[in-house]
Scaffold this active site. Structure first.
Site, short mmCIF file in Angstrom:
data_model
loop_
_atom_site.label_atom_id
_atom_site.label_comp_id
_atom_site.label_asym_id
_atom_site.label_seq_id
_atom_site.Cartn_x
_atom_site.Cartn_y
_atom_site.Cartn_z
N GLU A 211 0.83 -1.20 0.00
CA GLU A 211 0.00 0.00 0.00
C GLU A 211 0.87 1.26 0.00
O GLU A 211 0.73 2.15 0.86
CB GLU A 211 -0.98 -0.04 1.17
N GLU A 314 -4.50 -9.26 -1.21
CA GLU A 314 -4.91 -9.04 0.18
C GLU A 314 -6.34 -8.54 0.23
O GLU A 314 -6.70 -7.57 -0.44
CB GLU A 314 -3.99 -8.05 0.89
#
Length: 482
Positions: A211, A314
């Site tokens: 991220e 994820e």
């Protein structure tokens, strides 16, 4: 712009109003070969990685007894291993890690590289005895047939500007020192080499970021390891990682990127990477935290046009009923077309975990209904199958050519109704009168938990079944040919 979840609900309502409750498959279109299902090991394996029974629960298809529950093994075959960033030693300048008081202990992952004095992994600058539990679960998963990916939440603390692996001071600034770009690549490549030499694990892929475009990696208030990277920094690190892997003979280990939080960010980041970085990446990883929003279709078309695969690497949320999981998984199959799908924490706090757990107290609790919802997918859509165009917004289809078997996963969120499935577009739609095995799970707080039934049969090239409200079912039809 309406979300995909809203559009899905509208589509289902329209089909009901028109009596259009038949799925007609389009086997002439497919979305590639399925690679599998997985989970990340950080952070649950740090706490529970010494429990072989959990490896059987998550990484086999066996029926397993765990904590008083008899569970159908999920058959996950992908495991993501986290390269830690934390150690408590003093560096050569006399500096030490600056962990915030808000850091959750179970989320501090041990680093193997203690200081920058030496890049040689056999030197005293390195230690390979730490992170024993996560490494143990990694080897248990691989021994059960899983493929592995190495990923990083943050560079090692001493590589960062503020010595804090939880993020930069403001959350929006790069926290990897520019003179440590190659050090980050060396760290990951050395772990991959060590795993192959000493752990019996060959990482199929390595991901250097997690991220990275997010601005919530604020070090002073961080609860986990994390780091912001600008796209230009990613463009520099990605080729360096490829070079370091190659220099250690790991030419078959691919580089994946960039594990952005949302589909839209993933598209933006990929488009912004340099041509060299794009050509270096063999697969785009994306996280599913945009849930029912975002343009999955745009990301797919962008990445597909570049000749890359996509993993949803994820996904997680706090809905223990499995409703959100089923909805978002089907949206991924319909719009994103990943070739693999990874749940974040199989053991986590109530709701987030498939099995409730406290990673700090090292205790486990109830098995969530969402565990059995996920089993409807993972136990039947298996690696090597071809993902077909189901022709439906509420149905997923996969085909096993060697067994001539069609797998169908369908969900009904509307009122109880009969749903039908039309296989007439297949060159051989099975044998009329043949048994269609089915399994059912109630989406909610209770009800059927992956129950098998032998009461459904082909009638010509069709079959139908009564679905209660909020029920997910899986069907296996044999003798089907494309």
């Amino acid at each position: 712009m309406r979300s995909h979840t809203t559009l899905l609900a509208l589509a289902l309502a329209a089909r009901l109003a028109l009596g259009q409750n038949t799925t007609t498959f389009v086997p002439s279109t497919n979305f590639g070969t399925w690679e599998g299902w997985g989970t990340s090991l950080a952070w649950w394996a740090k706490a529970f990685g010494n429990q072989a029974a959990l490896a059987d629960v998550f990484f086999t298809l066996n029926t397993v007894t765990f904590n008083g529950h008899t569970l159908p093994g999920l058959g996950l075959n992908i495991v993501r291993y986290n390269a830690g960033a934390t150690s408590k030693n003093v560096d050569p300048d006399g500096d030490s890690i600056q962990l915030p008081s808000t850091m959750i202990p179970s989320r501090e992952m041990d680093t193997f590289w203690l200081n920058w004095n030496n890049t040689d992994p056999t030197s005293t600058s390195w230690t390979w005895t730490v992170d024993a539990n996560q490494r143990n679960m990694l080897t248990l998963a691989v021994a059960r047939g899983a493929i592995a990916e190495l990923f990083s939440n943050s560079p090692v603390w001493w590589m960062t500007y503020n010595l804090n692996p939880a993020g930069s001071t403001d959350g929006s600034s790069d926290n990897l020192e520019s003179w440590n770009y190659d050090q980050h690549a060396i760290y990951l490549a050395n772990i991959a080499a060590r795993a192959k030499q000493s752990w019996g694990v060959t990482f199929a892929s390595v991901e250097a970021f997690n991220e990275p475009s997010a601005t919530y990696w604020v070090g002073p208030s961080g609860t986990q390891e994390g780091c912001h990277f600008d796209v230009s920094t990613m463009s520099t690190v990605i080729p360096l990682l490829r070079t370091e892997l190659n220099s250690r003979g790991l030419t078959s280990t691919i580089v994946s990127s960039s594990d952005e939080e949302t589909y839209d960010l993933a598209t933006s980041t990929f488009n912004g990477l340099s041509s060299t970085a794009k050509s270096t990446i063999a697969r785009v990883n994306v996280h599913g935290y945009q849930y029912g929003g975002g343009r999955r279709d745009t990301l797919y078309s962008t990445v597909h046009a570049a000749g890359k695969k996509i993993w949803n690497s994820e996904y997680g949320e706090g809905d223990a009923t499995g409703a959100q999981l089923a909805s978002n998984l089907i949206l991924d199959f319909v719009w994103l077309h990943p070739t693999a799908w990874v749940y974040w924490q199989v053991l986590d706090v109530q709701g987030w975990g498939l099995i409730a757990a406290d990673n700090d107290a090292v205790t486990t609790g109830a098995v969530a209904q969402k565990y059995f919802v996920l089993a409807q997918f993972t136990r039947h859509i298996r690696p090597g199958m071809t993902i077909l165009n189901s022709g439906s917004a509420w149905t997923v289809a996969a085909y096993d050519s060697s067994a001539q078997k069609l797998v169908i996963v369908a969900v009904n969120t509307a009122a109880a109704q009969t749903l039908a499935f039309d296989l007439s577009a297949f060159s051989k739609p099975g044998t009329s009168g043949a048994l269609v095995q089915r399994w059912a799970t109630q989406i909610g707080s209770s009800g059927n938990q992956y129950v098998a039934f032998n009461d459904t049969f082909l009638s010509g090239s069709k079959f139908s079944t009564s679905f209660g409200q909020n029920v997910i079912m899986t069907f296996e039809v044999t003798g089907v040919a494309l």
